[in-house]
Motif scaffolding. Structure first.
Motif, short mmCIF file in Angstrom:
data_model
loop_
_atom_site.label_atom_id
_atom_site.label_comp_id
_atom_site.label_asym_id
_atom_site.label_seq_id
_atom_site.Cartn_x
_atom_site.Cartn_y
_atom_site.Cartn_z
N ASP A 20 -10.20 9.85 -10.88
CA ASP A 20 -10.40 9.62 -9.45
C ASP A 20 -9.44 8.50 -9.06
O ASP A 20 -9.66 7.34 -9.43
CB ASP A 20 -11.85 9.24 -9.17
N ILE A 21 -8.37 8.86 -8.37
CA ILE A 21 -7.32 7.91 -8.01
C ILE A 21 -7.28 7.75 -6.50
O ILE A 21 -7.27 8.74 -5.76
CB ILE A 21 -5.95 8.36 -8.54
N ILE A 22 -7.24 6.49 -6.07
CA ILE A 22 -7.13 6.19 -4.64
C ILE A 22 -5.76 5.56 -4.41
O ILE A 22 -5.41 4.57 -5.05
CB ILE A 22 -8.21 5.19 -4.19
N ASP A 23 -4.98 6.13 -3.52
CA ASP A 23 -3.67 5.60 -3.15
C ASP A 23 -3.86 4.84 -1.84
O ASP A 23 -4.24 5.43 -0.83
CB ASP A 23 -2.67 6.74 -2.98
N VAL A 24 -3.62 3.52 -1.86
CA VAL A 24 -3.87 2.70 -0.67
C VAL A 24 -2.61 2.46 0.16
O VAL A 24 -2.60 1.63 1.07
CB VAL A 24 -4.56 1.35 -1.02
N ARG A 25 -1.53 3.22 -0.13
CA ARG A 25 -0.32 3.11 0.70
C ARG A 25 -0.55 3.77 2.05
O ARG A 25 -1.49 4.53 2.24
CB ARG A 25 0.86 3.78 -0.01
N GLU A 26 0.34 3.48 2.98
CA GLU A 26 0.28 4.09 4.30
C GLU A 26 0.64 5.57 4.19
O GLU A 26 1.32 5.99 3.25
CB GLU A 26 1.24 3.38 5.27
N VAL A 27 0.21 6.36 5.17
CA VAL A 27 0.42 7.81 5.16
C VAL A 27 1.89 8.18 5.00
O VAL A 27 2.23 9.08 4.23
CB VAL A 27 -0.17 8.45 6.44
N PRO A 36 -0.42 13.64 -8.24
CA PRO A 36 -1.21 14.82 -7.86
C PRO A 36 -2.72 14.50 -7.78
O PRO A 36 -3.26 13.76 -8.60
CB PRO A 36 -0.92 15.82 -8.98
N ASN A 37 -3.35 15.07 -6.78
CA ASN A 37 -4.81 15.01 -6.58
C ASN A 37 -5.36 13.63 -6.22
O ASN A 37 -6.56 13.39 -6.40
CB ASN A 37 -5.55 15.56 -7.80
N VAL A 38 -4.53 12.72 -5.73
CA VAL A 38 -5.07 11.42 -5.30
C VAL A 38 -5.69 11.54 -3.92
O VAL A 38 -5.39 12.46 -3.16
CB VAL A 38 -4.00 10.29 -5.28
N VAL A 39 -6.55 10.59 -3.60
CA VAL A 39 -7.12 10.46 -2.27
C VAL A 39 -6.38 9.31 -1.60
O VAL A 39 -6.25 8.24 -2.18
CB VAL A 39 -8.64 10.15 -2.34
N ASN A 40 -5.86 9.54 -0.41
CA ASN A 40 -5.14 8.48 0.32
C ASN A 40 -6.09 7.79 1.28
O ASN A 40 -6.61 8.41 2.20
CB ASN A 40 -3.94 9.06 1.05
N ILE A 41 -6.32 6.50 1.03
CA ILE A 41 -7.07 5.66 1.96
C ILE A 41 -6.23 4.39 2.14
O ILE A 41 -6.22 3.52 1.27
CB ILE A 41 -8.47 5.29 1.43
N PRO A 42 -5.46 4.30 3.23
CA PRO A 42 -4.62 3.11 3.43
C PRO A 42 -5.45 1.82 3.33
O PRO A 42 -6.63 1.80 3.72
CB PRO A 42 -4.06 3.31 4.84
N LEU A 43 -4.84 0.78 2.78
CA LEU A 43 -5.54 -0.48 2.54
C LEU A 43 -6.32 -0.95 3.76
O LEU A 43 -7.47 -1.37 3.64
CB LEU A 43 -4.54 -1.57 2.10
N GLY A 44 -5.73 -0.86 4.93
CA GLY A 44 -6.40 -1.32 6.15
C GLY A 44 -7.65 -0.54 6.51
O GLY A 44 -8.44 -0.98 7.35
N LEU A 45 -7.84 0.62 5.89
CA LEU A 45 -9.01 1.46 6.19
C LEU A 45 -10.07 1.44 5.09
O LEU A 45 -11.14 2.03 5.25
CB LEU A 45 -8.57 2.91 6.45
N ILE A 46 -9.78 0.76 3.97
CA ILE A 46 -10.72 0.73 2.83
C ILE A 46 -12.11 0.29 3.27
O ILE A 46 -13.10 0.93 2.93
CB ILE A 46 -10.18 -0.18 1.70
N VAL A 62 -3.99 2.66 -6.65
CA VAL A 62 -2.53 2.58 -6.75
C VAL A 62 -1.92 2.31 -5.37
O VAL A 62 -2.47 2.70 -4.35
CB VAL A 62 -1.96 3.89 -7.36
N CYS A 63 -0.78 1.61 -5.38
CA CYS A 63 0.01 1.40 -4.16
C CYS A 63 1.48 1.49 -4.55
O CYS A 63 1.82 2.14 -5.54
CB CYS A 63 -0.33 0.07 -3.49
N ARG A 64 2.36 0.84 -3.82
CA ARG A 64 3.79 0.92 -4.13
C ARG A 64 4.14 0.08 -5.36
O ARG A 64 4.82 0.55 -6.27
CB ARG A 64 4.63 0.45 -2.94
N SER A 65 3.66 -1.18 -5.40
CA SER A 65 4.05 -2.06 -6.50
C SER A 65 2.89 -2.74 -7.23
O SER A 65 3.11 -3.41 -8.23
CB SER A 65 5.01 -3.14 -5.97
#
Length: 98
Positions: A20-27, A36-46, A62-65
């Protein structure tokens, strides 16, 4: 804060582990390529979307860096979630993207 390397995550993905991976980068950042198969929830919306996450699961963030995911990991941890920060973020990711 617990951490995992991008290489360790890649090995788990390649072994077929259900992660279960959450990507907190912007859209727009995610549109350039994501694990593959990550859920995108931008940091500002967590804060506003954390209710969507199952507290019984463990999430890799995960994010960019690794900076934003570190902040998200600490925030979610403080609210009782089981989370692990992926060190180096997508800059360190060498696995498949979609």
């Amino acid at each position: 804060m617990r951490e995992i390397t991008a290489k360790e995550v890649e090995l788990l993905v390649n072994e077929g582990k259900e992660l279960d991976i959450i990507d907190v980068r912007e859209v727009d950042e995610v549109a350039t390529g994501k694990i593959p198969n990550v859920v995108n929830i931008p940091l500002g919306l967590i804060e506003f979307r954390m209710h969507e996450l199952d507290k019984s699961k463990e999430f890799i963030v995960v994010c960019r860096s690794g900076g934003r995911s570190g902040r998200a990991t600490q925030f979610l941890e403080s609210h009782g979630y089981k989370v692990i920060n992926m060190q180096g973020g997508m800059l360190a990711w060498e696995g498949k993207t979609e």
